[in-house]
Design a protein around this motif. Structure first.
Motif, mmCIF file in Angstrom:
data_model
loop_
_atom_site.group_PDB
_atom_site.id
_atom_site.type_symbol
_atom_site.label_atom_id
_atom_site.label_comp_id
_atom_site.label_asym_id
_atom_site.label_seq_id
_atom_site.Cartn_x
_atom_site.Cartn_y
_atom_site.Cartn_z
ATOM 1 N N TRP A 85 33.778 49.847 33.111
ATOM 2 C CA TRP A 85 33.520 50.894 34.104
ATOM 3 C C TRP A 85 32.011 51.055 34.332
ATOM 4 C CZ3 TRP A 85 30.969 55.653 33.755
ATOM 5 C CH2 TRP A 85 31.132 56.493 34.864
ATOM 6 N N ARG A 88 30.661 48.334 36.501
ATOM 7 C CA ARG A 88 30.876 48.531 37.937
ATOM 8 C C ARG A 88 29.927 49.579 38.507
ATOM 9 N NH1 ARG A 88 36.282 48.317 36.102
ATOM 10 N NH2 ARG A 88 36.433 50.600 36.225
ATOM 11 N N LYS A 89 29.628 50.604 37.729
ATOM 12 C CA LYS A 89 28.760 51.680 38.200
ATOM 13 C C LYS A 89 27.283 51.292 38.153
ATOM 14 C CE LYS A 89 31.713 54.973 39.146
ATOM 15 N NZ LYS A 89 31.803 55.553 40.516
#
Length: 220
Positions: A85, A88-89
């Motif tokens: 996650w 992706r950020k």
């Protein structure tokens, strides 16, 4: 506006909270310029009396230790999906290559990776979450975390504050030395010009022909 210029416009308590908060969030795993904020605040403390360097160092140390500990707990609970996650950020900081490099460092160095990572921008962001993801025993992580936070944050404040104070004193001395040098240069130039003028007068006195213009022609 530069960070240091902005810090000059806010109260001391806001500077302490900002430093502790930014470093804490960076240690938690959010890419923020913690080191830049700390250095700027320390330089401000060296030139502004209302910023206490000891309080500043304490806030920075607390932010580093608490942020890393929260990051560790989040990594422990979130595991690999957390890193995916974050990738992706924040692809520039948590991309697959960065994660692989950090994992190799942790697997090879263990507690030292947490301690030394405090001094390296990439590992400073990774240290807490990745230590949790890799299931490092918390007591080992805590020892390295506390020692790293104290040495990094406290050492940074001590060194930058000392350098800032010395630089400020030298700049003040330089201003006076510059003025003194300008005065001495002006007096020296005046003395040299007077000496040259006296030598020229003495030379003309010794050879009067130099003082009279030679005839340019004769009348018919």
């Amino acid at each position: 506006m530069h960070i240091q210029e902005w810090l000059e416009t806010v109260p001391a308590i806001a500077v302490y909270l900002l430093v502790g908060g930014v470093i804490g969030l960076e240690s938690l795993g959010i890419p923020l310029p913690g080191e830049i904020v700390l250095v700027s605040a320390t330089l401000l403390a060296a030139t502004q009396d209302h910023i206490n360097p000891y309080v500043l160092a304490a806030c920075a140390i607390a932010g580093a230790i608490i942020g890393d500990s929260i990051g560790y707990l989040i990594g422990r609970k979130g595991g690999k999906p957390l890193l995916e996650w974050l990738g992706r950020k924040f692809p520039k900081h948590f991309g697959p290559h960065h994660v692989a490099t950090a994992e190799r460092s942790f697997q090879k160095w263990g507690m030292w990776a947490v301690f030394v990572g405090r001094f390296i921008a990439l590992l400073r962001i990774f240290a807490g979450p990745l230590a949790g993801v890799l299931k490092m025993p918390y007591w080992k992580f805590l020892i390295a975390n506390v020692l790293g936070g104290i040495v990094w944050a406290g050492g940074t404040v001590a060194v930058i504050y000392s350098v800032g104070k010395v630089a400020e004193e030298w700049l003040k001395k330089f201003s006076w030395l510059g003025l003194l040098a300008a005065v001495l240069f002006g007096l020296g130039s005046l003395v040299v010009m007077r000496i040259k003028a006296k030598k020229a007068e003495a030379a003309r006195a010794a050879d009067p022909s130099e003082a009279r213009p030679e005839p340019v022609g004769t009348a018919d």
